[in-house]
Enzyme design. Structure first.
Site, PDB file in Angstrom:
ATOM      1  NE  ARG A  65      28.291 -15.619 -28.214  1.00  0.00           N
ATOM      2  CZ  ARG A  65      27.470 -16.165 -29.364  1.00  0.00           C
ATOM      3  NH1 ARG A  65      27.313 -17.411 -29.171  1.00  0.00           N
ATOM      4  NH2 ARG A  65      27.774 -15.890 -30.608  1.00  0.00           N
ATOM      5  CG  HIS A  69      24.030 -12.936 -27.600  1.00  0.00           C
ATOM      6  ND1 HIS A  69      24.287 -13.858 -28.537  1.00  0.00           N
ATOM      7  CD2 HIS A  69      25.583 -12.142 -27.533  1.00  0.00           C
ATOM      8  CE1 HIS A  69      25.337 -13.756 -29.111  1.00  0.00           C
ATOM      9  NE2 HIS A  69      25.973 -12.902 -28.400  1.00  0.00           N
ATOM     10  CG  ASN A  98      21.148 -15.445 -30.063  1.00  0.00           C
ATOM     11  OD1 ASN A  98      22.084 -15.019 -29.478  1.00  0.00           O
ATOM     12  ND2 ASN A  98      19.837 -14.732 -30.100  1.00  0.00           N
ATOM     13  CG  HIS A 197      35.661 -12.648 -27.072  1.00  0.00           C
ATOM     14  ND1 HIS A 197      35.425 -11.761 -28.402  1.00  0.00           N
ATOM     15  CD2 HIS A 197      34.427 -13.048 -26.720  1.00  0.00           C
ATOM     16  CE1 HIS A 197      34.291 -11.606 -28.522  1.00  0.00           C
ATOM     17  NE2 HIS A 197      33.450 -12.497 -27.949  1.00  0.00           N
TER      18      HIS A 197
HETATM   19  C1  HEM Z   1      32.059  -6.554 -30.186  1.00  0.00           C
HETATM   20  C2  HEM Z   1      31.391  -7.223 -29.450  1.00  0.00           C
HETATM   21  C3  HEM Z   1      31.210  -8.487 -29.503  1.00  0.00           C
HETATM   22  C4  HEM Z   1      31.426  -9.211 -30.647  1.00  0.00           C
HETATM   23  C5  HEM Z   1      31.321  -8.927 -32.138  1.00  0.00           C
HETATM   24  C6  HEM Z   1      31.339 -10.693 -30.321  1.00  0.00           C
HETATM   25  C7  HEM Z   1      31.235 -11.798 -31.101  1.00  0.00           C
HETATM   26  C8  HEM Z   1      31.352 -13.095 -30.514  1.00  0.00           C
HETATM   27  C9  HEM Z   1      31.353 -14.357 -31.633  1.00  0.00           C
HETATM   28  C10 HEM Z   1      31.127 -14.233 -33.214  1.00  0.00           C
HETATM   29  C11 HEM Z   1      31.702 -15.390 -31.028  1.00  0.00           C
HETATM   30  C12 HEM Z   1      31.716 -16.895 -31.389  1.00  0.00           C
HETATM   31  C13 HEM Z   1      30.379 -17.339 -31.577  1.00  0.00           C
HETATM   32  C14 HEM Z   1      30.490 -18.910 -32.223  1.00  0.00           C
HETATM   33  O1  HEM Z   1      30.876 -18.737 -33.492  1.00  0.00           O
HETATM   34  O2  HEM Z   1      30.386 -19.786 -31.598  1.00  0.00           O
HETATM   35  C15 HEM Z   1      31.496 -14.902 -29.405  1.00  0.00           C
HETATM   36  C16 HEM Z   1      31.993 -15.902 -28.302  1.00  0.00           C
HETATM   37  C17 HEM Z   1      31.792 -15.544 -27.360  1.00  0.00           C
HETATM   38  N1  HEM Z   1      31.416 -14.159 -26.863  1.00  0.00           N
HETATM   39 FE1  HEM Z   1      31.311 -12.556 -27.763  1.00  0.00          FE
HETATM   40  N2  HEM Z   1      31.344 -10.830 -28.791  1.00  0.00           N
HETATM   41  C18 HEM Z   1      31.370  -9.635 -28.205  1.00  0.00           C
HETATM   42  C19 HEM Z   1      31.324  -9.317 -27.003  1.00  0.00           C
HETATM   43  C20 HEM Z   1      31.113 -10.089 -25.869  1.00  0.00           C
HETATM   44  C21 HEM Z   1      30.861  -9.722 -24.790  1.00  0.00           C
HETATM   45  C22 HEM Z   1      30.448  -8.211 -24.144  1.00  0.00           C
HETATM   46  C23 HEM Z   1      30.625 -10.779 -23.964  1.00  0.00           C
HETATM   47  C24 HEM Z   1      30.251 -10.990 -22.749  1.00  0.00           C
HETATM   48  C25 HEM Z   1      30.360 -10.237 -21.500  1.00  0.00           C
HETATM   49  C26 HEM Z   1      30.881 -12.044 -24.852  1.00  0.00           C
HETATM   50  C27 HEM Z   1      31.220 -13.297 -24.588  1.00  0.00           C
HETATM   51  C28 HEM Z   1      31.352 -14.211 -25.507  1.00  0.00           C
HETATM   52  C29 HEM Z   1      31.783 -15.363 -24.966  1.00  0.00           C
HETATM   53  C30 HEM Z   1      31.834 -16.168 -23.539  1.00  0.00           C
HETATM   54  C31 HEM Z   1      31.998 -16.427 -26.018  1.00  0.00           C
HETATM   55  C32 HEM Z   1      32.083 -17.755 -26.109  1.00  0.00           C
HETATM   56  C33 HEM Z   1      30.841 -18.566 -26.050  1.00  0.00           C
HETATM   57  C34 HEM Z   1      31.008 -20.293 -25.910  1.00  0.00           C
HETATM   58  O3  HEM Z   1      31.970 -20.717 -25.628  1.00  0.00           O
HETATM   59  O4  HEM Z   1      29.754 -20.754 -25.962  1.00  0.00           O
HETATM   60  N3  HEM Z   1      31.115 -11.457 -26.216  1.00  0.00           N
HETATM   61  N4  HEM Z   1      31.393 -13.521 -29.304  1.00  0.00           N
END
Ligand code: HEM
Ligand SMILES: *[C@@H]1O[C@H](CO)[C@@H](O)[C@H](O)[C@H]1NC(C)=O
Ligand SMILES: *[C@@H]1O[C@H](CO)[C@@H](O)[C@H](O)[C@H]1NC(C)=O
Length: 323
Positions: A65, A69, A98, A197
């Protein structure tokens, strides 16, 4: 003898050009190895990432992530890593998407320290993030790919730029598509990368608007009732749930099965079902785990090519610019 000498000249020349990043803006696989400036660079990062992620898989999710970002704001230039200073009190890492959710910073710190020890001032922080995300994808998903390197670290980091650049969980497909397009990425890249995700976590606050006062019709109602038990209304603190309840620590195609079952956490996840083009790709990934792996790797490399060509190699710490 003669053949060897003639081969070396172009290699040395291209290294000088690449290292100065003056006459070229393109990245190269094995940049630090080929140019002999720090042949161990990728191994050193891999070792540090492995040490942390094998103990705590969620940190691998954090690194993937972090790469996303970083790349979406000013390109892949490690602007995400800069700490607040008196001169710049509100860097990217403090922006709502972030802070406090982004994690894995200590892994980058340790990798940078190890690299400085062996080859001081050579390896950019932007490349460390790209290597670390790649290594996390291998550890969590057996997804294996070469990532070009030779990025430079930016000197600017501004929280106000983050909200406009990153997709949000409440965005619809039109908005998501437009935000990827700004970065030169396609809607196919968006679908493939969303497979991330299938690992890590989300804070309740990122999706409770879909649970209260009523469970959105875009969500499986049983799943929504279950999420309500995990994320009670008016709870004292912001809880966390796995992104993927089925295989929470595996970077696999389970995400696409979840979305098809209306069991994605975010409205933006559901929105991938709202065009025939994205719905078809989603279905392809759902049915073909190897296709997902291949396309995910391709899109990670493509995302890694965004910007990141201007700046410096930060010295000593990835958290501060050189002065
Ligand atoms: C429409 C596109 C996307 C949206 C709206 C989005 C939104 C989010 C949100 C809201 C979270 C949760 C954050 C939290 O509340 O802790 C999250 C987690 C995550 N996202 Fe996305 N995301 C998107 C695309 C991506 C992309 C492109 C990647 C990587 C290639 C990604 C990788 C991750 C990962 C790995 C997590 C888990 C992070 C953790 O466990 O620390 N996301 N995302
Ligand atoms: C950050 O960006 C905003 C909006 O572009 C601008 O008003 C502000 O001055 C910037 N902050 C810094 C420290 O450069
Ligand atoms: C998507 O969201 C944008 C911004 O909120 C809105 O203007 C647009 O009408 C929405 N599109 C669809 C198809 O819902």
């Amino acid at each position: 003898m003669g053949a060897r000498n003639t081969l070396q000249i172009p290699v040395i020349l291209s290294c000088i050009l690449l290292f100065g990043a003056i006459l070229t803006t393109s990245l190269e696989v094995g940049y630090y190895k080929k140019c002999k400036f720090c042949p161990q660079a990728e191994d050193i990062v891999r070792g540090v990432v492995y040490k942390y992620v094998s103990k705590e898989p969620g940190l691998g999710a954090g690194l993937i992530r972090m790469f996303f970002h970083d790349c979406f704001v000013r390109g892949c230039d490690a602007s995400i890593l800069l700490d607040p200073t008196p001169q710049n009190s509100n860097p990217e890492k403090l922006a709502i998407p972030n802070f406090p959710s982004l994690r894995g910073f200590e892994i980058i710190d340790e990798a940078k320290a190890a690299l400085e020890h062996v080859c001081s001032g050579i390896v950019s922080c932007a490349d460390i993030i790209a290597f670390a995300a790649r290594d996390a994808a291998f550890i969590l998903g057996k997804i294996s790919y070469d990532i070009p390197s030779g990025r430079l670290d930016g000197k600017v980091s501004n929280a106000t730029e983050v909200l406009g650049a990153l997709p949000a969980p409440f965005h619809n497909l039109t908005v998501v598509k437009a935000l990827y397009a700004v970065q030169g990425l396609s809607i196919d890249d968006a679908v493939a990368l969303s497979g991330a995700h299938s690992i890590g976590r989300s804070h309740c606050s990122s999706f409770t608007s879909r649970l209260y006062p009523t469970i959105d019709t875009t969500m499986n109602q049983g799943f929504g009732s279950f999420l309500r038990t995990q994320c009670p209304q008016n709870a004292m603190d912001d809880g966390v749930v796995p992104q993927d309840f089925v295989t929470p620590n595996k970077l696999d195609n389970q995400y696409f099965k979840n979305v098809a079952d209306l069991k994605g956490l975010f409205f933006s996840d559901w929105s991938l079902l709202t065009s025939s083009e994205t719905a078809k790709l989603l279905n392809d990934f759902k049915n073909d785990p190897e296709l997902f792996k291949t396309k995910f790797a391709e899109s990670m490399v493509k995302m890694g090519n965004i910007g990141g060509t201007q700046g410096e190699v930060r010295k000593t710490s990835c958290r501060v610019v050189n002065y």
